[in-house]
Design a protein around this motif. Structure first.
Motif, short mmCIF file in Angstrom:
data_model
loop_
_atom_site.label_atom_id
_atom_site.label_comp_id
_atom_site.label_asym_id
_atom_site.label_seq_id
_atom_site.Cartn_x
_atom_site.Cartn_y
_atom_site.Cartn_z
N ALA A 27 0.86 -1.19 0.00
CA ALA A 27 0.00 0.00 0.00
C ALA A 27 0.89 1.23 0.00
CB ALA A 27 -0.91 0.00 1.23
N ALA A 28 0.31 2.34 -0.45
CA ALA A 28 1.01 3.63 -0.41
C ALA A 28 0.42 4.45 0.72
CB ALA A 28 0.86 4.34 -1.75
N ALA A 29 1.08 4.41 1.89
CA ALA A 29 0.53 5.07 3.07
C ALA A 29 1.10 6.48 3.25
CB ALA A 29 0.82 4.23 4.31
N GLY A 30 2.04 6.87 2.40
CA GLY A 30 2.58 8.23 2.48
C GLY A 30 3.37 8.51 3.75
N ILE A 31 4.08 7.50 4.23
CA ILE A 31 4.86 7.67 5.46
C ILE A 31 5.95 8.72 5.24
CG2 ILE A 31 6.47 6.51 7.03
CD1 ILE A 31 4.76 3.93 6.29
N LYS A 32 6.63 8.64 4.14
CA LYS A 32 7.63 9.66 3.80
C LYS A 32 7.60 9.94 2.30
CE LYS A 32 12.54 10.71 3.72
NZ LYS A 32 13.50 10.07 2.81
N TYR A 33 7.57 8.86 1.53
CA TYR A 33 7.63 9.01 0.07
C TYR A 33 6.25 9.35 -0.49
CZ TYR A 33 11.90 6.36 1.02
OH TYR A 33 13.09 5.94 1.52
N LYS A 34 6.27 10.00 -1.63
CA LYS A 34 5.03 10.28 -2.36
C LYS A 34 4.99 9.36 -3.58
CE LYS A 34 4.34 13.69 0.45
NZ LYS A 34 3.52 13.32 1.63
N ASN A 35 3.78 9.00 -3.99
CA ASN A 35 3.58 8.27 -5.25
C ASN A 35 4.35 6.96 -5.32
OD1 ASN A 35 2.04 10.48 -6.15
ND2 ASN A 35 3.92 11.55 -6.73
N GLU A 99 3.23 -1.61 19.13
CA GLU A 99 2.06 -2.26 19.74
C GLU A 99 0.82 -2.08 18.86
OE1 GLU A 99 2.23 -4.24 22.29
OE2 GLU A 99 4.36 -3.76 22.55
N LEU A 100 0.64 -0.85 18.41
CA LEU A 100 -0.53 -0.56 17.58
C LEU A 100 -0.50 -1.36 16.28
CD1 LEU A 100 -3.08 1.03 16.81
CD2 LEU A 100 -1.61 2.86 15.95
N THR A 101 0.67 -1.39 15.65
CA THR A 101 0.79 -2.12 14.39
C THR A 101 0.56 -3.60 14.60
OG1 THR A 101 2.41 -0.46 13.71
CG2 THR A 101 2.22 -2.43 12.34
N GLY A 102 1.15 -4.15 15.66
CA GLY A 102 0.97 -5.57 15.96
C GLY A 102 -0.49 -5.91 16.16
N LYS A 103 -1.16 -5.06 16.92
CA LYS A 103 -2.57 -5.28 17.23
C LYS A 103 -3.42 -5.18 15.95
CE LYS A 103 -5.86 -3.54 20.71
NZ LYS A 103 -6.64 -2.52 19.97
N SER A 104 -3.15 -4.15 15.16
CA SER A 104 -3.92 -3.95 13.92
C SER A 104 -3.72 -5.11 12.96
CB SER A 104 -3.47 -2.66 13.22
OG SER A 104 -3.42 -1.60 14.12
N ALA A 105 -2.49 -5.59 12.85
CA ALA A 105 -2.21 -6.70 11.93
C ALA A 105 -2.87 -7.96 12.43
CB ALA A 105 -0.70 -6.89 11.79
N ALA A 106 -2.85 -8.17 13.73
CA ALA A 106 -3.46 -9.37 14.31
C ALA A 106 -4.97 -9.36 14.03
CB ALA A 106 -3.20 -9.43 15.81
N LEU A 128 7.12 7.52 14.32
CA LEU A 128 6.40 6.88 13.20
C LEU A 128 4.91 6.92 13.50
CD1 LEU A 128 6.17 5.02 10.68
CD2 LEU A 128 6.54 3.08 12.20
N ASP A 129 4.16 7.46 12.58
CA ASP A 129 2.71 7.51 12.75
C ASP A 129 2.10 6.22 12.24
OD1 ASP A 129 0.07 8.03 12.96
OD2 ASP A 129 0.04 9.75 11.59
N GLY A 135 -4.75 1.36 9.59
CA GLY A 135 -6.11 1.31 9.06
C GLY A 135 -6.26 0.57 7.74
N VAL A 136 -5.15 0.39 7.02
CA VAL A 136 -5.26 -0.22 5.69
C VAL A 136 -4.96 -1.71 5.69
CG1 VAL A 136 -4.67 1.97 4.58
CG2 VAL A 136 -2.86 0.27 5.02
N LEU A 137 -4.58 -2.26 6.85
CA LEU A 137 -4.13 -3.65 6.88
C LEU A 137 -5.27 -4.63 6.57
CD1 LEU A 137 -1.69 -3.43 9.93
CD2 LEU A 137 -1.07 -3.70 7.52
N GLY A 138 -6.49 -4.30 7.00
CA GLY A 138 -7.62 -5.18 6.72
C GLY A 138 -7.83 -5.36 5.22
N GLN A 139 -7.85 -4.25 4.51
CA GLN A 139 -8.03 -4.30 3.06
C GLN A 139 -6.83 -5.01 2.40
OE1 GLN A 139 -10.88 -3.34 1.51
NE2 GLN A 139 -9.96 -4.34 -0.28
N MET A 140 -5.66 -4.76 2.92
CA MET A 140 -4.47 -5.40 2.36
C MET A 140 -4.58 -6.92 2.51
SD MET A 140 -1.43 -2.81 3.65
CE MET A 140 -0.06 -3.54 2.74
N ASN A 141 -5.05 -7.37 3.67
CA ASN A 141 -5.22 -8.82 3.87
C ASN A 141 -6.20 -9.39 2.85
OD1 ASN A 141 -5.07 -11.39 5.21
ND2 ASN A 141 -7.09 -10.92 6.10
#
Lengths: 413, 413
Positions: A27-35, A99-106, A128-129, A135-141
C-alpha cells in the motif's frame, strides 16, 4: 531514492514463482515518500515456522525489540514492513507504534499479536505515525496474493535503486520446495546485519529451531560478509519463514538442522542469502565497482575475515578502487591495521589474475598496465595471501565514490 | 598535494624560536615531488635523549623497524626524514635503504649508526632510492641551523596543505625550557598513530626513560584521539628529543617521569602534542568542517573513547556533517554499533549548545533551525551523554567530502 539504477544492478531479474502458504499486498501510506508503495503485508494463512537474526546494535529499533520478543514463540501469521521511517530512537512513542501495528495486523489477519513480525526502515529518530497504515491492513489482507514478490520488494526500498529478489528450488525427501527472498539495503551496510531488511519464505515444513539453526549458519558467509560503509543499522532484520505447505506433497516435517535430508535445502537457502546479500552490495550507495576480497593463509578463518573486512572497510582502499588505481600499498595498510597476525615479508596480493606483490615487495613481473586493466572492470577480485596458516574468508564490498558522499550528505532533505 | 590550503588551517602561525641543541637543514632530492624540498636532516651536536611511539600496524615500514631497534639506546644524534616515498612494503630493498641512510647520516654528522633515526612518508610499496639523498647529507649537516622550523615542517609534507608547527615554553626548577614540534599528516589518519610523522624537540635535560613515559602518557588524549578516515599507516612515527642544553642555565637533569618538577613541562608538552594533532585533523583530506566529539556518562573512559571513535569514524556521520545536516539518528547508529554498553532510552545528544535528543527520543524543545545553524559553522562540537557511568573521552575528526574521494581516488597519478 537515487534517480538512476546502479550500473552494477543485475542485468535481468528472475521470474519469482509463488510460494505456497504466503500471500502479500502493498500500500502507499505516504509515510515519507510520495507516489510509491511503502507498506508491505505478508500473510501466512496457516501458522508458519519463523527464524530471525537481527542487528547487533546496542540501540536497536522498536520493531527489532518487538520481533525478538515474538520470536520465542516460533510461529508467524503476519509480517508488516514499512519504508520511510525506521521507528528507531523514538522512545515510548516507538513502542506504542509497534504495539498498535501488531494489534492492527493481528485483527486484520485473525491471529495473536505475538504471531506478528514487524520491520521498519528509513529515517531514525522521527516518530512513526503507525495509524497511517494500521487502518489499511484489513483491506491489504483481503487483497493479498501469492504472485506479488516484485511488488513486495519495491515497497520496502529506501535509497535502493532496484528491487532485490532471489529464488531457488530444493528437494527434501524427494519433494520439491521453493525458497523466495526479498531484500532492501544500500547504505549503512555492515556486518552484522546491515541496514538491511530481508524476508525469505519457503513452503518447506521445518520446525522453528531447525530453521533458526539453518539461518544462523547461512548468514555468516553471506549477509555478514558484505559491507558498504562499515556502518551498522539499528534496524537490521533477516527473517526466514517456512509455511509447511509442502506437507501436501508428502514432505515429512524436519525437526533438526542436522537432518541429512536438508543437504539440498541448505545449499539452496545459502544461495538465496548470498544472492540477496550481493545484490545489496551491488546497490551500495554511489557504487560503481563491486569488489570481492578473498583472504587466504591467515592464522584461522576468523582472522581471515577480520583482515578481509579491514580491507573492505578502508576508505583509502575503496577510493583507490573508485579511481581505478591498483594501489596495493593501501591493501597492505589495511592488513596491517586489522590487528591480526601478519608478516609483511610473506604477504602476496593479487588484483584479478595479476599478482602485484609477493614476499613483502612488489612482484618483479608485475605489469602496471595489466593491473590497471583489471581495475577498469566493474567486478574486481582482490586476493591476499597472508602466508601464515590455513584461515580463509571472502567478503564483498563496493567502491567509495563522490556519489556516496552526495547521497548521504543530503539524505534528509 | 592539493593546490588550495584547507579552510580549517590556523589563521596564523607562531614564531618558532630556535631550540638550543638542534640544527636543521632541508634539501630537494627529487624523490617524488618536483620543485620542493623533500628531505629533512635534524642534527643534535650533543647526544639527545630520545623517546618514540610508532604505528601499531602489523606491517610497519622499514624506517619504523629501524627506529624501534635504535630506541633501546635512548640516544639520538641525527634524524633523517623524507617525503614522497614511505619505504614501506619494500622487503629486503627497504632494509637496505634504511641501512644506507643510517650509515650516510652517521658519517655526515660523526656519530654511530644506532644514534640515527629515520622516517619516510609517501607512497607504499615502491622501492626508495636512498642514494638520492644519502649523498647530500654531508652538505646538509654543514648548512644546518637552529632557526629553521617552518622549512623543516614544509619538507615533510605529502598531501598536507599547510606546514604544522607548534611551540610552548615551560619551567623546570626555575629554568625556562622550550618545546618545539612539527608534524605532517592529512589522510590515513587514525589512532594509534595516524599516517603521521611528528618530531618534537626540547632543550630540557630529561633522561630517556622519563621522556618515553611522558610521551606515552601524552599521546593518548592527543595524537591517539584524532582520526580522519580510520585508516592506520604503516609509517606513523612520533618522536620526542631532549637536547639537554638547558643544563647551561642550571637545569638539573630529570631522571623519572614522576619527578614533581615536571608539572609545567608535562602540561606544555601535552599542549604541543594536542596543537599538532588538531592541526593534522584540520588538514584532513578534503576537510571543510572540524568535529569535536565528547562522550560522557559511559561505563568507563575506555568505553567512552571507543564510542567517540565509532562516531568519529562513521562515514554516515561524516557525510551528514559535510551536508550540514544535524542528523543525530546517525549518531545513535554509531553509538549502537560501537559494541559498548548503551541504553537507547538514556541517550542525550547535543550539536553545539542545541540538545537534539534526550531520554531516547527527539528533544521536544529542539529547534531544527538552531541545530542547522550550528552545522553551518566550521567547528562543530558534538556531545553524547550515555547516561550510565562516569566515563568520558574527547576525540576530533573532520567531515567526509567529495574532495576526500577525489584526492584519494587519484593519489598515485
Amino acid at each position: 531514492m537515487s534517480a538512476a539504477v546502479s550500473p552494477l544492478a543485475p542485468k535481468s531479474y528472475p521470474e519469482m514463482p509463488a510460494v505456497r502458504g504466503v500471500r502479500m499486498a502493498t500500500a502507499a501510506a505516504g509515510i515519507k515518500y510520495k507516489n510509491r508503495t511503502d507498506v508491505l503485508l505478508m500473510v501466512f494463512d496457516e501458522p508458519a515456522s519463523v527464524a530471525g537474526v537481527f542487528t547487533k546494535s546496542k540501540c536497536p529499533s522498536a520493531p527489532v525489540d518487538f520481533c525478538r520478543a515474538n520470536l520465542a514463540q516460533g510461529v508467524a501469521r503476519a509480517v508488516v514492513v514499512n519504508s520511510g521511517n525506521a521507528n528507531a530512537f523514538t522512545g515510548v512513542k516507538g513502542r506504542a507504534a509497534t504495539e498498535l501495528t501488531g494489534k492492527s495486523a493481528a485483527e486484520a489477519v485473525g491471529c495473536a499479536a505475538n504471531e506478528v513480525f514487524l520491520a521498519s526502515t528509513g529515517v531514525i529518530g522521527e516518530p512513526l505515525d503507525a495509524t497511517k497504515f494500521a487502518g489499511v491492513l484489513g483491506q491489504m489482507n483481503t487483497d493479498a496474493k501469492g504472485d506479488f514478490w516484485q511488488e513486495a520488494a519495491k515497497a520496502i526500498m529506501t535509497t535502493d535503486t532496484y528491487p532485490k529478489v532471489a529464488t531457488r528450488t530444493a528437494e527434501i525427501g524427494g519433494v520439491t520446495v521453493t525458497i523466495n527472498g526479498i531484500a532492501k539495503g544500500a547504505g549503512m551496510i555492515a556486518p552484522d546485519m546491515a541496514t538491511m531488511l530481508s524476508f525469505v519464505v519457503t513452503d518447506a515444513d521445518i520446525a522453528p529451531t531447525a530453521l533458526q539453526a539453518l539461518l544462523a549458519a547461512g548468514v555468516g558467509p553471506t549477509f555478514n560478509s558484505v559491507t558498504v560503509d562499515s556502518d551498522t543499522s539499528t534496524s537490521d532484520t533477516l527473517m526466514l519463514f517456512a509455511t509447511g505447505a509442502a506437507r501436501a506433497d508428502g514432505q515429512v516435517r524436519i525437526e533438526t538442522a542436522e537432518d541429512s535430508r536438508l543437504g539440498s535445502f541448505r545449499e539452496a537457502l545459502n544461495d538465496v542469502l548470498k544472492d540477496l546479500a550481493l545484490q545489496v552490495v551491488r546497490d551500495g550507495e554511489g557504487a560503481r565497482k563491486m569488489v570481492e576480497i578473498t583472504v587466504t593463509g591467515a592464522e584461522n578463518d576468523a582472522a581471515a575475515k577480520k583482515i578481509a573486512l579491514s580491507i573492505a572497510n578502508s576508505p583509502l582502499v575503496k577510493t583507490a578502487v573508485a579511481g581505478e588505481d591498483a594501489n596495493w600499498g593501501r591493501v597492505v595498510m589495511a592488513v596491517g591495521k586489522s590487528g591480526e597476525m601478519a608478516d609483511r615479508d610473506r604477504l602476496a596480493i593479487w588484483f584479478g589474475h595479476v599478482r602485484v606483490a609477493v614476499n613483502g615487495e612488489r612482484d618483479a613481473d608485475y605489469s602496471e598496465a595489466e593491473a590497471t586493466a583489471v581495475m577498469k572492470n566493474q567486478d574486481i577480485p582482490v586476493k591476499v595471501d597472508i602466508g601464515l596458516g590455513n584461515g580463509t574468508a571472502t567478503v564483498w564490498t563496493c567502491d567509495l565514490t563522490k556519489e556516496y558522499v552526495e547521497i548521504n550528505g543530503d539524505y534528509r532533505s
